[in-house]
Design an enzyme around this catalytic site. Sequence first.
Site, PDB file in Angstrom:
ATOM      1  N   LYS A 111       0.815  -1.221   0.000  1.00  0.00           N
ATOM      2  CA  LYS A 111       0.000   0.000   0.000  1.00  0.00           C
ATOM      3  C   LYS A 111       0.845   1.266   0.000  1.00  0.00           C
ATOM      4  CE  LYS A 111      -4.459  -1.507   1.673  1.00  0.00           C
ATOM      5  NZ  LYS A 111      -5.577  -1.237   2.574  1.00  0.00           N
ATOM      6  N   LYS A 204      -5.387 -10.441  -6.550  1.00  0.00           N
ATOM      7  CA  LYS A 204      -6.534 -10.468  -5.645  1.00  0.00           C
ATOM      8  C   LYS A 204      -7.631  -9.511  -6.119  1.00  0.00           C
ATOM      9  CE  LYS A 204      -6.071  -8.328  -1.701  1.00  0.00           C
ATOM     10  NZ  LYS A 204      -5.562  -7.892  -0.401  1.00  0.00           N
ATOM     11  N   LYS A 207     -10.654  -3.485  -3.949  1.00  0.00           N
ATOM     12  CA  LYS A 207     -11.323  -2.200  -4.171  1.00  0.00           C
ATOM     13  C   LYS A 207     -10.427  -1.238  -4.924  1.00  0.00           C
ATOM     14  CE  LYS A 207     -13.850  -2.435   0.144  1.00  0.00           C
ATOM     15  NZ  LYS A 207     -13.649  -2.175   1.577  1.00  0.00           N
TER      16      LYS A 207
HETATM   17  P1  TYM Z   1     -10.700  -5.260   4.229  1.00  0.00           P
HETATM   18  O1  TYM Z   1     -11.643  -4.141   4.483  1.00  0.00           O
HETATM   19  O2  TYM Z   1      -9.633  -5.089   3.223  1.00  0.00           O
HETATM   20  O3  TYM Z   1     -11.498  -6.549   3.834  1.00  0.00           O
HETATM   21  C1  TYM Z   1     -12.590  -7.018   4.616  1.00  0.00           C
HETATM   22  C2  TYM Z   1     -12.589  -8.534   4.643  1.00  0.00           C
HETATM   23  O4  TYM Z   1     -12.680  -9.071   3.327  1.00  0.00           O
HETATM   24  C3  TYM Z   1     -11.629  -9.980   3.082  1.00  0.00           C
HETATM   25  N1  TYM Z   1     -11.211  -9.871   1.674  1.00  0.00           N
HETATM   26  C4  TYM Z   1     -11.150 -10.907   0.832  1.00  0.00           C
HETATM   27  N2  TYM Z   1     -11.399 -12.219   1.005  1.00  0.00           N
HETATM   28  C5  TYM Z   1     -11.232 -13.023  -0.065  1.00  0.00           C
HETATM   29  N3  TYM Z   1     -10.830 -12.574  -1.287  1.00  0.00           N
HETATM   30  C6  TYM Z   1     -10.576 -11.276  -1.506  1.00  0.00           C
HETATM   31  N4  TYM Z   1     -10.202 -10.846  -2.715  1.00  0.00           N
HETATM   32  C7  TYM Z   1     -10.720 -10.368  -0.410  1.00  0.00           C
HETATM   33  N5  TYM Z   1     -10.557  -9.025  -0.278  1.00  0.00           N
HETATM   34  C8  TYM Z   1     -10.860  -8.748   1.009  1.00  0.00           C
HETATM   35  C9  TYM Z   1     -10.518  -9.559   4.023  1.00  0.00           C
HETATM   36  O5  TYM Z   1      -9.635 -10.622   4.283  1.00  0.00           O
HETATM   37  C10 TYM Z   1     -11.298  -9.127   5.240  1.00  0.00           C
HETATM   38  O6  TYM Z   1     -11.616 -10.238   6.048  1.00  0.00           O
HETATM   39  N6  TYM Z   1      -7.605  -4.992   8.123  1.00  0.00           N
HETATM   40  C11 TYM Z   1      -8.908  -5.463   7.690  1.00  0.00           C
HETATM   41  C12 TYM Z   1     -10.044  -4.883   8.486  1.00  0.00           C
HETATM   42  C13 TYM Z   1      -9.937  -5.037   9.957  1.00  0.00           C
HETATM   43  C14 TYM Z   1     -10.129  -6.197  10.720  1.00  0.00           C
HETATM   44  C15 TYM Z   1      -9.950  -5.815  12.081  1.00  0.00           C
HETATM   45  C16 TYM Z   1     -10.429  -7.515  10.394  1.00  0.00           C
HETATM   46  C17 TYM Z   1      -9.650  -4.023  10.823  1.00  0.00           C
HETATM   47  N7  TYM Z   1      -9.665  -4.493  12.092  1.00  0.00           N
HETATM   48  C18 TYM Z   1     -10.046  -6.738  13.113  1.00  0.00           C
HETATM   49  C19 TYM Z   1     -10.529  -8.441  11.446  1.00  0.00           C
HETATM   50  C20 TYM Z   1     -10.343  -8.040  12.777  1.00  0.00           C
HETATM   51  C21 TYM Z   1      -9.086  -5.065   6.241  1.00  0.00           C
HETATM   52  O7  TYM Z   1      -8.498  -4.148   5.745  1.00  0.00           O
HETATM   53  O8  TYM Z   1     -10.055  -5.763   5.605  1.00  0.00           O
END
Ligand code: TYM
Length: 342
Positions: A111, A204, A207
């Site tokens: 990032k 992957k 967004k």
């Molecule tokens: P984020 O917002 O990027 O994504 C949210 C959730 O979606 C999953 N994900 C995917 N799973 C499968 N294939 C994909 N292409 C894909 N893209 C996204 C992510 O693995 C995630 O589960 N850091 C985290 C948010 C967060 C969080 C937390 C999660 C903040 N605090 C505490 C768990 C516990 C994030 O950026 O997810």
Amino acid sequence: APLVFSGMQPTGSLHLGNYLGAMVNWIEMQKTHSCVYCVVDLHAITVWQEPAELRHAIRQVTATYIAAGLDPKKSILFNQSQVSAHAELAWIFNCVARLGWLNRMTQFKEKAGKDREQASVGLYAYPNLMAADILAYRATHVPVGEDQKQHLELARDIAQKFNNDFNKEIVAAGFEDGIFFPLPEPVITGPATRVMSLRDGTKKMSKSDPSDLSRINMTDDADTIAKKIQKAKTDPEPLPNDEKGFEGRPEAENLVGIYAALSGQPVAAVLKDYGGQQFSSFKKALAEVATEKVGRIGAETQKLMSDPAEIDRILADGSARARAVTKPVMAKVKDIVGFIRS
Ligand code: TYM
């Protein structure tokens, strides 16, 4: 007692990867666990967000949570910034985690890009805030997609180091086994833990991909979904008969995995039905299940978005319940660390 915590960033609308990789498990775990599901707005601002768009995205992600099947009466649904324990505990974890640990985080490297000097400090400390999210509830299970695995390992390391550093105080506080923070377990299961881009099976679904054709948004209408699947990259061979046949065919593997996840079947069962067939017929079937599922969630999201005051009310209620859970945890943390509180 077991407790589930997870979250998603309100940066634009959610996509099929978020839904299949994580949210399907969130919905399932409501049946068996107490669950806390967060809209992580503090994480979102680690990169620039236009305030009006952020506000809209927080409501839209909340609406999609509910539309997909998260029940705000049963589970706690809220946005992170309304519960100050997250930022407070994150600061303490900034002082527990080591620079060397954060330097290994691959997501920061991706990032931040080439011009690392210009990345925000928040982007670097991001995984410490994530550990705080989970541990402020002393949560035990964290359903996420595959890409969050490294962050979860860091959260476990932080919990472990806190327990070690403050062992004497933790035992004195009545935790005889010396375990104040449980080591949270990642829950990464299902046929779609890593959903790939529709344009490139080695990348992957995300967004931030500039091409909207690379992903299915949870707010796309039926025509858009059908068009994106029709245009999805494939190879010229028919679908393989078993999973070994995915070797060197990431696009085939991805589309079959998506179909399996959407229809609730194992990959092997899908290949039994479609193995040996051309992609054109398979894509029609895939478009059908995708428009059915995503279309329904998208329409329900729209409906909920017509009453933003009601969404804000749900977030306020969830935030109050979240604060009630974190309050005694934070009081103990402050005592353990040696702070004075009144
Ligand atoms: P984020 O917002 O990027 O994504 C949210 C959730 O979606 C999953 N994900 C995917 N799973 C499968 N294939 C994909 N292409 C894909 N893209 C996204 C992510 O693995 C995630 O589960 N850091 C985290 C948010 C967060 C969080 C937390 C999660 C903040 N605090 C505490 C768990 C516990 C994030 O950026 O997810």
